[in-house]
Structures are given as C-alpha cells and as structure tokens.
Design a protein around this motif. Structure first.
Motif, PDB file in Angstrom:
ATOM      1  N   THR A 140       0.000  -9.094   2.823  1.00 52.13           N
ATOM      2  CA  THR A 140       0.855  -9.124   4.010  1.00 52.13           C
ATOM      3  C   THR A 140       1.106  -7.684   4.416  1.00 52.13           C
ATOM      4  O   THR A 140       1.561  -6.881   3.599  1.00 52.13           O
TER       5      THR A 140
ATOM      6  N   GLY B 218       3.185  -5.302   6.802  1.00 53.64           N
ATOM      7  CA  GLY B 218       4.349  -5.104   7.656  1.00 53.64           C
ATOM      8  C   GLY B 218       4.697  -3.625   7.560  1.00 53.64           C
ATOM      9  O   GLY B 218       3.807  -2.778   7.587  1.00 53.64           O
ATOM     10  N   LYS B 219       5.954  -3.310   7.393  1.00 54.71           N
ATOM     11  CA  LYS B 219       6.316  -1.907   7.149  1.00 54.71           C
ATOM     12  C   LYS B 219       5.725  -1.447   5.825  1.00 54.71           C
ATOM     13  O   LYS B 219       5.399  -0.288   5.647  1.00 54.71           O
ATOM     14  N   LYS B 220       5.593  -2.376   4.896  1.00 48.68           N
ATOM     15  CA  LYS B 220       4.960  -2.133   3.600  1.00 48.68           C
ATOM     16  C   LYS B 220       3.845  -3.148   3.412  1.00 48.68           C
ATOM     17  O   LYS B 220       3.819  -4.191   4.059  1.00 48.68           O
TER      18      LYS B 220
ATOM     19  N   ARG C  37       2.346  -5.900   1.018  1.00 51.40           N
ATOM     20  CA  ARG C  37       2.763  -6.755  -0.091  1.00 51.40           C
ATOM     21  C   ARG C  37       1.548  -7.570  -0.523  1.00 51.40           C
ATOM     22  O   ARG C  37       0.865  -8.153   0.320  1.00 51.40           O
TER      23      ARG C  37
END
Length: 99
Positions: free
Chosen positions: A4, A6-8, A10
């Motif tokens: 995933t 996103g900002k990070k 995962r």
C-alpha cells in the motif's frame, strides 16, 4: 503479499529478497518510497520506477526488514497501473502487483 503506497509504504507478507522470487523469509512493515525516472542507455528510452526502503524499527517482524532498497518498475496504463520486479528483460517479471 500486499503493498500500500500512501505517505508511507506499507507491506504485508513481503519477501526479504524480491530477486529470489521464492524467498522463505517474509516480513510486515512500514517504509519510505520515492518515484523516479531512469534512462536505458544507449537508446535513451525512459522508464518509471519506485524505490522502497524499510527501517527495521518500523518492521513488525523484527530483524527481517531488508536493508537494501527494493526497486519496482512501473507499467500498465493510468487506468490499470502495474508495479513489477524484473531482473531479466528477456523473461517474465518475478513479482507483479495490480490494483
């Protein structure tokens, strides 16, 4: 396995070494990701990629986060993007991720 972005980044059930394809070691964790564009020499064709890096402190599977950056190539179309790992351009990708 799952990724995933996103900002990070995962990951879940991520193989320790993507180039091995059938790695027995997996981990769940969080890391950083960045987008880049490379150039194929000598043709000067460009290709897009994503670099993933993981910090063992953010890994839920202690001691299993790979220390080296993981690189995923970007392919497909905007409607059907694909991330994949391909060590040998003459063969099929080692791993492929679709939305």
């Amino acid at each position: 396995m799952r990724i995933t972005l996103g900002k990070k980044a995962r990951v879940k059930n991520w193989p320790y070494d993507l180039s091995e394809g059938n790695s027995e070691r997996h981990f769940d964790g969080v890391g950083d990701w960045s987008y880049g564009v490379g150039t194929v020499v000598p043709s000067k064709d460009t290709f897009a990629y994503i670099d993933l890096s993981f910090d063992d402190e953010d890994s839920t599977t202690e001691g299993e986060a790979p220390l080296e950056e993981q690189t995923l190539d970007i392919g497909g179309t905007p409607e059907d993007p694909v991330l994949f790992v391909q060590d040998d351009p003459d063969s099929c990708p080692d791993a492929e991720f679709r939305r």
